[in-house]
Design a protein around this motif. Structure first.
Motif: not given
Length: 1520
Positions: A1033-1036, A1042-1050, A1052-1055, A1066-1070
């Motif tokens: 989802l962060a990639r999408l 939509r970078f701010e939202e992508a950051l939130q989901w990255a 979330e995945a990290k947590s 993926t967090l770095g990719q954002v």
């Protein structure tokens, strides 16, 4: 009317008087769905109307399905039969079947509090039944009069208060009741029983006739109560008669699950024989207490029975009563006389009953049901009669015989069948494994699980045998857990039958097992009790009635000797047990393979010469044969039985497509003249085109010539390898003279196949099998959307199967189609019709359109079809379990046996046409899918015209019933996960590569990105907050800016997965994509420092995120340092941005930027705007250098192939993923270009040696490093990559230029270890590429230089430096190395291995495959070192051919390679390989594959390779 009242009232009324509410309550009671109950109530259906209902009305008007209609009509008929008399809650008729007993069927009733009660039977009259028991709160029938002389009348007394009195009072109370009742029975000449401990009236929550039981202080009180006979009856004759007619009390235990207190019912039977009472009238004066607590006796008067009551015969009635005694005496004599004649016993058809119970109403026993057996000890003489169990599809056995393995059922069953021996505690799953993992760990569907429930006498480490009391205290909980796990987590409901086999005395633990199964299975359906004796049956029934009514126990019980059971069950089994099967042998004959031996090879499905011969053809009806045949032509997977029936001419021939002939030709060419011991043939096929059928046809037709097997999915490669070798060598004496094994691998990924091929090759080498002998043929069958393209890549090994028919195939299909049409409607063989028409798009469209025109799109069935079509269209091999379907459709469990077909009956005719049941024997869960992938896609296309695919998916993933349904839940959720994150890849045969799953890309295109995002969010919740869904989802989101939202989901995945490198990357990719976007859309060529603040901030956050990933402990690591790639990308792009900021974009800007980045200097213009970034920016060059070096190190260590699983999650660019060495060289040059001040081109510097020297002298040490980086000498991997330059002269010239940058000999001493390592690597590479170059140093000189790498104290050399030592100091012959140099070599290799072991601790085994860079050659000096590229140029063929030659070891047999490389002598010792160097020094060498080492201690020779894990051995051969 209140429903609770209605529920009570309908029981008390005749059905003709029922109102609509009464009918509704009754319908609810018998299990009719609430929807239909409401409809019938609206139609004003009363009790009278109920009996007139017809099927047509129920079906067409009410809309009931067939199963519910049949169930309702059956129960309605029972109302008529029973008459629904008041006060009887049972719907079953009460019928006397034998003298002295009034059995009543158990049925449910309700107390006023709503508690369920059951009616039960009386104890047999005037008989001692040691195993008779009552159940507390059950109901006995209402008290009765004496209508029949021999059928006893009954009277109840509760004694609920009197039993608490002292002994004397209790005896008087009992005596008064018994003697009054006895006098009445004797006068009526009627048998009777008076019961104490039974409610004789309604009181509180208790009902009339309810069993309550009373605790006993002293049983003698009830016996001694009869001593009042002498005081109460008139005259000695009457007293004697009373003694003879009144039986001693019988004490029946009352079972109560709620308490451990023991209570009893006390019963006195009265038997007034004609010979005793004829012509007499009896009077009794019953005892009672007076005011002074003294016993006094009432006047002696006669008593009689009037209906259900005992009353005195008054003076006025005595004359008439006495006159009537003569008639009563006559009736009594006649009744007794008639009872002497043996009545014709009613005998059930036990055979039919047994068959129905075991097959659930089917005519035959096949593998559609699994069986669980619960048994106690079976006597040795009866063990000859268990063949029926051997033939059954036995899942597990609960065995209460501790000696079962040594002298019981287990030992006998184990002879022809393999079992896994377990205890109850093994089912506790203490390790908390997932359901699928637990099943795999226990091998539950591989072999029968034999559960020893009360210890095992031959096993000292297990549980000990114990008595009943101890067992209930210590093991009952374990039993409950085991039964619960099996019934709720492993086997779907209605997929198994539990058979209780009672061969010896029944004990409580076995009954407890019945209670647990009865509770977990929600009733008696699919339970069967088989007793060898009436005694065992009676005792079991009396104990089991606590949970199951006795009438129900009768329905599920069969009394039959085991020998009769054996013969009966075998007569309905479709297959007979084959203790052995046959395999072909090298000599041309056959050998036997025992079933128990075959079971040990459980990773393979072996196809024997006599495959399917165990099938009893005489038991198969024509319809069953036709169903087997038509299942295949409807789109089901072909079964071996299809081939067998075709061979027997019981059905038509199976078409052999052209691909079959092509594959057969390849095999025919391979077998006589194999190129390698492990050969392979690949079949790529369009989904649903018959590729799997072609592969299985090949196995079937070759099973007489070679040994054939299918590799099961989910099996470890080492296990498959071991089993394949055992299959090849089974019953053969000469390992060099065995038939090859043809192994079918269906839809296994390339990594799995490659590793299996490698391990098989190693075993062949280890066993010293002649390399020219063909041992294994891998028949690889995989789906592909472009099989023809793959076939063109290697036509000699690959066969393509497509939907298109050749000219030769078309008439075969047309002829077959006409044959099938004779017996089947065209719609029911639509898959074959489509196949015959080459899946013409217009035909499929018309078929689906006509189908959907008849379909009600609002029904649950259509909703289910939408779900299946969605999954089948996007996820290969997807299906939905029948259990899920039933849950989705709301199909409930009914008492009626017709519920086996409930799901099929619920389907519409249209659904039956397009859904097919999967019947693979390998799965325990039945499932459905669309008949063909092309039909599924067209269905989805047309269905989505009404309901968009996005809405279908949202409906699917928000359906809590489906998501939470426990059976096959892991698989169902995996399909949903694949739907959302599995990408298309050309590498596995998909047509286009996709950035996201095809479904998500479709939704984003058709409905917009927001809809795709909403779906991904819902999928995240549906999949239990799956981190990889959040990552995708962060990639999408970042792909759509939509970078701010992508950051939130990255985040979330990290947590969720804080140590997973894919997630962290993926967090770095954002941040990386965000930074790129800001940079690319800056809109100004030379931005000011202020304008660059946000861009720099985002870039540095990205670098920090990548670096955090790099430093994370790789506890869940699935790849190698991906984040270094991201750091380099962002860092290089950031350097580009900095160079464009107006401060650094002028003529002196570059030097100004270098000064800012590399020193403490800060330009005034950026001092304030960038005040938060100075420290990080000044570390940028150092960090980039470190990241490039780390990437180089990993690429030096490991092979760079990417698995299919990694492709789904990897966020790297294509070049980083598939050609990382090229990417590294390019990025190293780009990185160096930013820091190089010299404007001269590479070509100018490389052109003149004088210029080279002068240029090098002018440059600072840092600038030299950058120039070396830009030329490709900045790291080991880039240097090694020069070996693959298509223009060797250019590569050689580059290396000479790099070497010149290091200037003269005197300065080499000043090089640090890293620079010196790269310098020596350049020397070695230059010698391989341009061996005559003037820039080369001698081997001795390089050895002297490299001695600086020798570790001293705590200073440990790098892996690259140690690798250089291993290359330079390895001797040309083992004796020429000095002792000092031998120590250097030995120490370097030991340290390399230690560093390697440290590194692979955080890497999965598949990814730890090392790259071998160099090999030891025959020439001397530096020429002894040969790069891998020098070998590869001698390997001819396509890419796949060359890969096969490497994997199969054919490379080492190539003439040029054998002439080039040197064979090294060594020896094996305790499973390790050693080489002796420099006298007494020995060095351990690691074989390429551990399995290639010979067993025992042997002298060997091998080729030597050098990699970063030390020295490796290839092509190990034992020295003869």
């Amino acid at each position: 009317m209140d429903s609770g009242c209605s529920e009570m009232e309908w029981r008390e009324l005749s059905y003709n008087r029922w109102t609509e509410s009464h009918v509704s309550s009754w319908l609810r009671f018998i299990g009719i769905e609430e929807t239909y109950i409401k409809k019938l109530k609206k139609k004003k259906v009363t009790g009278a109307v109920l009996k007139t209902l017809q099927r047509e009305f129920l079906s067409n008007t009410v809309g009931m399905n067939t199963v519910q209609i049949e169930h309702l009509l059956k129960k309605s008929d029972e109302l008529t039969d029973s008459g629904q008399e008041p006060n009887l809650s049972s719907q079953e008729p009460c019928a006397a079947t034998e003298q002295g007993n009034i059995p009543t069927e158990c049925s449910d009733s309700l107390t006023s509090s709503g508690e369920a009660l059951s009616y039960c039977e009386y104890r047999k009259f005037d008989q001692i039944e040691k195993d008779c028991r009552y159940v507390k709160h059950n109901l006995l029938p209402p008290e009765t009069g004496s209508d029949n002389m021999l059928v006893p009348c009954h009277e109840y007394k509760s004694l609920e208060n009197a039993h608490k009195q002292d002994s004397k009072i209790l005896k008087v109370k009992v005596a008064s009741e018994v003697l009054r009742f006895a006098c009445a029975c004797m006068n009526m000449r009627a048998n009777g029983t008076i019961h104490f401990g039974i409610m004789d009236k309604i009181k509180g929550t208790h009902k009339h006739g309810e069993i309550i039981g009373i605790p006993l202080k002293n049983q003698e009180d009830f016996v001694d109560a009869l001593d009042y006979i002498e005081s109460c009856f008139k005259g000695s004759n009457q007293q004697s008669d009373a003694r003879r007619c009144i039986r001693n009390p019988k004490f029946i235990e009352v079972l109560d699950k709620e308490t451990t207190e023991r209570t009893w019912v006390i019963e006195y039977d009265i038997v007034p024989k004609a010979s005793i009472v004829k012509g007499k009238i009896y009077s009794v004066g019953v005892p009672k207490f007076n005011e002074k607590d003294k016993v006094k006796y009432e006047e002696k008067i006669p008593y009689c029975r009037a209906g259900a009551n005992t009353k005195r015969v008054t003076d006025d009635d005595q004359v008439e009563f006495i006159q009537g005694l003569r008639e009563k005496d006559q009736q009594r004599e006649e009744a007794e006389a008639s009872s002497i004649e043996t009545p014709q016993d009613f005998r059930e058809d036990q055979k039919r009953k047994l068959c129905i119970l075991l097959t659930c109403g089917n005519a035959r026993m096949d593998n559609s049901l699994r069986y669980i057996v619960v048994t106690n000890k079976i006597q040795p003489e009866r063990l000859d009669s268990i063949d029926f169990l051997v033939n059954m599809n036995l899942f597990c056995v609960f065995d209460f015989d501790p000696d079962s393995k040594t002298s019981g059922l287990c030992g006998t069953y184990k002879k022809p069948k393999a079992v896994n021996l377990h205890f109850l505690k093994d089912y506790a799953n203490d390790n908390r494994l997932e359901n699928s993992d637990f099943i795999k760990f226990m091998q539950l569907f591989e072999k029968t699980s034999w559960i020893f429930c009360n210890g095992r006498s031959d096993f000292p480490g297990g549980e000990q045998t114990c008595d009943e009391t101890t067992w209930i205290r210590t093991r009952k909980k374990k039993l409950k857990k085991a039964v619960s796990v099996i019934c709720n987590d492993i086997l779907p409901r209605r997929s198994f039958v539990v058979l209780f086999l009672l061969s010896s005395d029944v004990e409580q633990p076995l009954v407890e097992t019945f209670h647990e199964f009865y509770a977990e299975m929600n009733g008696h359906d699919f339970l069967a009790v088989l007793s060898e004796s009436k005694e065992n049956a009676k005792k079991f029934s009396s104990l089991a009635q606590v949970s199951c009514p006795t009438s129900t126990l009768k329905d599920i019980s069969v009394e039959m000797p085991l020998s009769h059971v054996d013969a009966t069950v075998q007569s309905i089994q479709l297959s007979k047990n084959q203790p052995t099967r046959t395999l072909p042998v090298f000599s041309g004959g056959l050998c036997f393979l025992k079933s128990v031996e075959e079971a040990t090879l459980d990773s393979l499905e072996i196809i024997s010469v006599d495959q399917c011969n165990e099938t009893k053809l005489e038991n198969m009806t024509k319809e069953e044969i036709q169903q087997t045949d038509i299942y295949f032509y409807r789109g089901g997977k072909i079964d071996w039985l299809n081939f067998w029936l075709a061979d027997k001419r019981k059905c038509g021939d199976i078409i052999k497509r052209d691909a079959y002939k092509e594959a057969s030709t390849i095999l025919d060419n391979i077998v006589p003249k194999p190129k390698r011991p492990v050969e392979s043939v690949r079949i790529y096929h369009h989904p649903g085109s018959g590729g799997s059928t072609v592969a299985r046809q090949i196995l079937w037709d070759r099973r007489n010539k070679v040994r054939c097997a299918v590799v099961k999915h989910g099996k470890e490669i080492t296990t498959v390898c071991e089993h394949a070798v055992k299959l090849r060598e089974h019953d053969e004496n000469d390992k060099n003279n065995c038939l090859p094994v043809l192994l079918l691998l269906e839809d296994h990924n390339a990594d799995y196949i490659d590793e299996l091929r490698g391990q098989l090759g190693n075993v062949i080498a280890t066993k010293k099998i002649n390399p020219s002998v063909l041992c294994f043929i891998l028949l690889i069958c995989n789906r592909s959307n472009d099989p023809e393209r793959l076939c063109r890549a290697s036509p000699s090994q690959i066969v393509a199967v497509t939907h298109k028919l050749s000219d030769a195939e078309k008439p075969l299909f047309s002829e077959k189609l006409e044959q099938l049409k004779l017996d089947n409607k065209t719609d029911f063989i639509i898959t074959f019709v489509l196949m015959s028409d080459e899946f013409e798009s217009s035909y499929i469209e018309d078929f689906v359109r006509n189908l959907l025109d008849k379909t009600d799109h609002s029904t649950l069935i259509t909703r289910l079809i939408r779900f299946v079509a969605l999954l089948n269209s996007y996820v290969d091999d997807s299906y939905i379990s029948v259990s899920h379907c039933e849950a989705s459709l709301g199909i409930r469990v009914f008492v009626d046996s017709a519920r086996h077909h409930a799901f099929v009956e619920d389907l519409t005719e249209e659904a039956k046409l397009i859904l097919i049941h999967l019947r693979q024997s390998s799965t325990h869960i039945q499932s459905i899918k669309i008949i063909h992938p092309r039909v599924a896609k067209e269905l989805l296309c047309q269905l989505s015209a009404k309901v968009p695919q996005s809405d279908i998916a949202m409906d699917l993933i928000t359906d809590k019933v489906l998501l939470n349904h426990r059976f096959d839940q892991d698989t169902f959720l995996k399909f949903i996960k694949d739907l959302f994150i599995r990408r298309n890849k050309k590498s596995r045969g998909d047509l286009p590569d996709t950035a996201f799953s095809p479904f998500i890309e479709h939704v984003a295109k058709e409905c917009g990105v927001q809809k795709a995002v909403d779906l991904m969010k819902a999928a995240f919740e549906a999949l239990r907050k799956d981190a990889y869904v959040a990552q995708q989802l962060a990639r999408l989101l970042y792909t759509n800016l939509r970078f701010e939202e992508a950051l939130q989901w990255a985040e979330e995945a990290k947590s969720i997965l804080p140590h997973d490198t894919f997630v962290l990357d993926t967090l770095g990719q954002v941040y990386k994509k965000w930074f790129y976007h800001l940079f690319d859309n800056l809109g100004q060529e030379e931005p000011s420092p202020e304008m660059g603040t946000e861009i720099i901030s985002i870039a540095l956050k990205g670098i920090r995120a990548f670096r955090a990933s790099e430093k994370t402990p790789k506890k869940e690591n699935v790849t190698l340092n991906n984040s270094y790639y991201g750091e380099v990308d962002v860092g290089c792009r950031l350097l580009k941005f900095l160079s464009e900021v107006d401060v650094f974009s002028n003529n002196t800007g570059k030097s100004e930027l270098m000064r800012y980045l590399l020193t403490e200097y800060i330009p005034a213009e950026v001092h304030t705007p960038w005040q938060n970034f100075h420290q990080q920016l000044k570390g940028l060059q150092r960090n980039l250098s470190h990241a490039l070096e780390c990437i180089s190190e990993d690429l030096s260590y490991f092979q760079t192939d990417v698995s299919e699983e990694d492709e789904e999650l990897d966020s790297r660019d294509a070049e980083q993923l598939y050609n990382p060495r090229k990417w590294l060289t390019r990025k190293s040059a780009a990185y160096a270009g930013f820091f190089c001040i010299s404007e001269e081109s590479d070509e100018a510097v490389e052109g003149n040696s004088d210029d080279l020297v002068s240029t090098a002298e002018k440059l600072s040490a840092f600038q030299k490093q950058m120039r070396i980086h830009s030329l490709g000498g900045g790291n080991v991997t880039s240097i090694l990559s020069l070996h693959y330059d298509k223009k060797p002269q250019n590569a050689g010239h580059k290396l000479e230029t790099i070497i010149n940058m290091y200037q003269e000999n005197r300065t080499w001493k000043n090089l640090d270890q890293a620079e010196l390592t790269k310098f020596i690597f350049c020397q070695i590479a230059l010698n391989c590429i341009l061996p005559g170059s003037s820039k080369l140093l001698s081997l001795q000189e390089l050895q002297d230089l490299s001695k600086r790498f020798i570790a001293r104290g705590r200073n440990v050399s790098s892996a690259s430096a140690l690798f250089v030592l291993s290359l330079l100091f390895w001797p040309e012959t083992s004796n020429e190395l000095s002792s000092d140099n031998a120590k250097i070599l030995s120490s370097a290799i030991d340290e390399l291995q230690r560093l390697w072991e440290t590194k692979i601790q955080r890497i999965t085994p598949r990814k730890s495959r090392t790259t071998t860079h160099f090999y030891l050659a025959k020439p001397r000096g530096l020429n002894k070192i040969v790069h891998k590229s020098a070998i590869e140029k001698h390997i001819k063929g396509t890419l796949s051919d060359r890969q096969l030659k490497w994997r199969g070891g054919e490379v080492w047999k190539t003439k040029e390679v054998m002439q080039l490389l040197k064979r090294v002598e060594g020896w094996t010792e305790n499973g390790k390989l050693f080489v002796k160097v420099g006298g007494d020094h020995r060095i351990r060498v690691f074989p390429q594959y551990t399995a290639s080492l010979p067993n025992g201690n042997e002298n060997v020779t091998f080729f030597l390779g050098f990699s970063f894990d030390g020295a490796g051995a290839f092509d190990i051969q034992v020295t003869e």
